[in-house]
Enzyme design. Structure first.
Site, PDB file in Angstrom:
ATOM      1  CG  HIS A 136      36.603  47.866  36.868  1.00 51.94           C
ATOM      2  ND1 HIS A 136      37.354  47.143  37.758  1.00 51.94           N
ATOM      3  CD2 HIS A 136      36.722  47.242  35.674  1.00 51.94           C
ATOM      4  CE1 HIS A 136      37.898  46.118  37.125  1.00 51.94           C
ATOM      5  NE2 HIS A 136      37.531  46.161  35.863  1.00 51.94           N
ATOM      6  CE  LYS A 193      45.008  42.858  35.590  1.00 52.97           C
ATOM      7  NZ  LYS A 193      45.822  41.996  34.795  1.00 52.97           N
ATOM      8  CG  HIS A 219      27.837  53.633  31.596  1.00 55.59           C
ATOM      9  ND1 HIS A 219      28.825  53.765  32.545  1.00 55.59           N
ATOM     10  CD2 HIS A 219      28.001  52.396  31.058  1.00 55.59           C
ATOM     11  CE1 HIS A 219      29.545  52.656  32.577  1.00 55.59           C
ATOM     12  NE2 HIS A 219      29.059  51.812  31.694  1.00 55.59           N
ATOM     13  CG  ASP A 266      32.664  50.709  32.713  1.00 55.81           C
ATOM     14  OD1 ASP A 266      31.991  50.449  31.697  1.00 55.81           O
ATOM     15  OD2 ASP A 266      32.178  50.747  33.856  1.00 55.81           O
ATOM     16  NE  ARG A 285      42.777  40.232  26.529  1.00 54.37           N
ATOM     17  CZ  ARG A 285      41.796  40.271  27.416  1.00 54.37           C
ATOM     18  NH1 ARG A 285      40.558  40.331  27.019  1.00 54.37           N
ATOM     19  NH2 ARG A 285      42.056  40.248  28.713  1.00 54.37           N
ATOM     20  NE  ARG A 315      43.526  33.049  32.556  1.00 58.44           N
ATOM     21  CZ  ARG A 315      43.879  34.241  32.998  1.00 58.44           C
ATOM     22  NH1 ARG A 315      44.497  34.362  34.154  1.00 58.44           N
ATOM     23  NH2 ARG A 315      43.618  35.316  32.299  1.00 58.44           N
ATOM     24  NE  ARG A 368      41.850  34.362  24.653  1.00 60.06           N
ATOM     25  CZ  ARG A 368      42.861  35.077  25.157  1.00 60.06           C
ATOM     26  NH1 ARG A 368      42.918  36.366  24.964  1.00 60.06           N
ATOM     27  NH2 ARG A 368      43.799  34.488  25.867  1.00 60.06           N
ATOM     28  CG  ASN A 389      50.247  38.438  21.729  1.00 54.20           C
ATOM     29  OD1 ASN A 389      50.789  38.794  22.785  1.00 54.20           O
ATOM     30  ND2 ASN A 389      49.430  39.225  21.055  1.00 54.20           N
ATOM     31  CB  THR A 390      50.581  35.709  26.813  1.00 54.17           C
ATOM     32  OG1 THR A 390      49.767  35.956  27.966  1.00 54.17           O
ATOM     33  CG2 THR A 390      52.023  35.618  27.250  1.00 54.17           C
TER      34      THR A 390
END
Ligand SMILES: [Fe+2]
Length: 606
Positions: free
Chosen positions: A12, A37, A125, A331, A419, A450, A520, A550-551
């Protein structure tokens, strides 16, 4: 000089990272280049970029580090299969072709794809996660906590870091996993596993934790050290290709919510319940690790460390003086962790000095594009633009935002991790009531519930939020200052219509204030992103507010933009008003109309 390339892939969100003599030179996720993605494939584009940034060839590398020991994961699959045989045969037959073609042949794939014949090292890992958490942190010594779905056998671990040494003291093992439990509820609530967990966290404040006791009684137990034990009766990941079993559906009052269908009170309450469960488990883990290690500071990584609501509680209620969380905690960050583990563990390098707050360079570790490159692109395509003088750039962006416009903002090196931190961001005015709705529905094309994140000048964070320290990677949630909050006028109606909540002004910075009056937070610092800092400073001069919305610069289902071409495409398809592209200023009104009817089908729903 010793150079290590770290790679994570085939599960992933593949990524590559390059570390030279203990200093992080470059890191990027493959999805940004392939525009797919969470692209898990071998990250050849990210690798090429890392080598280019370091101005070397693959043959100049001293070693390549892979973030996982595939043979251990294979061992887990075989053992899990025999534990439930013959029930797991369908899952076994589905996963085996990929193992036989790719995962057991990683050295051959690395050698042939990169034309590389040097040393290849496989790090466990959770060592990779632990290394990514500790080495870039500002601390000389700290406790370490890693929590994820599963990596090889481990689903979590704790230990400590000291100068250049990282030690794991204990691990939590599959199938007992806090990450898998959170993902199972994510799936049941109709969101995608491995990406929708963030949405579930965003949904939680709208609900009541009325299922918490039921979860604890029937589904999962939290031990004194914070580790969890799952009741496998309720899960499907061992013997079928599903997260949950029919018993799970019975327990939680019916079938899972279908993706894209209306969110009901059940999903809101389940989100609140699993969030409360996770916070309790993580707080217990933090307390336990503190007791076991006696360290003052805590470093965290692993996908569950992206749960910024729980992180905020660990900071406020936990025993540590401060915490640092790897921005690429999932990951993808394993690529960086593997490279760092090899640099310090094997090559005995010393850590680079801290710059600004830590050794992570603000996570601005991806490609940048020069003004000349941007100009060549714009001229070539014939797009109308204006070149802003250097001293009017920040002011122009700030004035446009203060005027209520939405700006696509492309500046400097792309962020590493999930982010957007002001290099590939969409910015807006947090004071306006309609910014959240407009940005969600007309620009991002995503669910309106959201919330967005505030980007605030580091020195002003306490003027707006109950937080007294930096949060540069948007990984801490804290309450909005009480004096700024407005009383609640309505409750969420019985039909669960969240728009009623979204449209209610909650503070004097409504677009970044969640339903429970939390935010956040990203603090912005001159040392790591001087231009972004200057834009916010100018906005403060104009409006008295040192905060922006900010997005990430993308639409729903699309990876964050990487190149000027990606940025322009996203700008032209959505209803953004202006685009700032490395000194160039584009007004949507001047741009040619696009003739794409079904472009939204290009990206799978996230
Ligand atoms: Fe992991």
């Amino acid at each position: 000089m010793t150079t290590t390339l770290g790679i994570s892939c085939f599960y992933h969100d593949a990524a590559a990272a390059l570390v030279r003599d203990g200093e992080i030179i470059a890191a990027a996720q493959e999805e940004r280049f392939t525009r797919h993605k969470f692209d898990p494939s071998f990250p050849i584009n990210a690798i090429r970029y890392c080598l280019e940034e370091a101005e070397i060839q693959a043959s100049d590398l001293d070693n390549v580090a892979f973030y996982d020991k595939p043979i251990l994961t294979f061992d887990r699959l075989v053992n899990s299969y025999f534990a439930v045989a013959p029930n797991g045969v369908r899952s076994w037959l589905t996963s085996m072709p990929l193992w036989i073609s790719q995962k057991l042949h990683i050295p051959e794939i690395i050698r042939s794809s990169m034309h590389y014949d040097g040393q290849i090292i496989f790090t466990p890992h959770h060592i990779a996660h632990a290394a990514s958490a500790f080495y870039p942190s500002p601390y000389d010594e700290a406790a370490i906590l890693t929590i994820d779905g599963v990596g090889e056998w481990a689903t979590g671990s704790y230990g400590w870091g000291n100068a250049t040494e990282v030690r794991i003291l204990r691990e939590m093992h599959f199938p007992d996993s806090l990450g898998l439990l959170y993902s199972a509820v994510t799936y049941f609530c109709g969101f995608k596993v491995n990406s929708g967990e963030y949405k579930l966290m965003g949904l939680a404040p709208y609900g009541e934790p009325r299922y918490l006791d039921l979860i604890k009684k029937r589904v999962a137990k939290i031990r004194a050290d914070g580790s969890v034990t799952l009741n496998l009766e309720y899960f499907g990941f061992l013997d079928r290709l599903e997260m949950i079993s029919p018993q799970f559906e019975q327990l939680f009052e019916g079938k899972r919510r279908l993706p894209e269908s209306r969110i009901t009170r059940r999903e809101m309450d389940l989100a609140a319940s699993i969030q409360a469960f996770t916070e309790e488990a993580m707080l217990k883990m933090a307390n336990w690790v503190h007791k076991e290690t006696g360290k003052k500071y805590l470093c965290m990584a692993g996908g569950v460390a992206l749960n910024c609501v729980a992180n905020g509680r660990i900071l406020r209620e936990g025993p540590f003086e401060d915490i640092w969380i790897q921005p690429a905690a999932g990951d993808a960050g394993g690529a960086l962790g593997a490279a760092l583990a090899v640099q310090f563990g094997l090559c005995k390098k010393t850590r680079s000095p801290t710059v600004g707050l830590d050794r992570m360079k603000g996570s601005y570790l991806g490609p940048a594009f020069s003004e000349q490159e941007v100009e060549a692109f714009l001229k070539n395509m014939g797009y109308p633009y204006k070149l802003l003088a250097v001293d009017e750039r920040a002011r122009t962006v700030a004035e446009t935002l203060a005027d209520g416009r939405i700006v696509g903002f492309f500046s400097g090196r792309m962020e590493y991790g999930p982010r957007a931190l002001g290099s590939r961001s969409i910015l807006g005015d947090p004071r306006r009531e309609d910014t959240q709705r407009v940005m969600n529905l007309k620009i991002k094309y995503r669910e309106s519930f959201r919330p967005f994140a505030p980007a605030v000048l580091g020195e002003n964070v306490s003027d707006y939020f109950e937080l007294d320290r930096p949060s540069p990677y948007m990984l801490l949630v804290a309450p909005v200052k009480k004096s700024r909050c407005l009383p609640r006028r309505t409750e969420i109606p019985e039909n669960g219509d969240l728009l009623v909540a979204v449209n209610q002004k909650r503070s004097d910075i409504p677009s970044v204030t969640h339903w429970d009056y939390s935010a956040r937070i990203q603090t912005v610092h001159k040392e790591t992103n001087p231009f972004y800092y200057e834009v916010i400073r100018q906005f403060k001069e104009l409006t008295g507010y040192a905060v922006l919305v900010n997005t990430s610069f993308n639409v729903r289902g699309e990876p964050i933009v990487c190149t000027p071409e990606d940025a322009y495409r996203c700008f032209s398809r959505s209803e953004m008003d202006y685009l700032y592209l490395e000194g160039y200023w584009l007004d949507k009104k001047d741009q040619p109309k696009i003739k794409e009817d079904n472009w939204r089908d290009e990206f799978a729903l996230d």
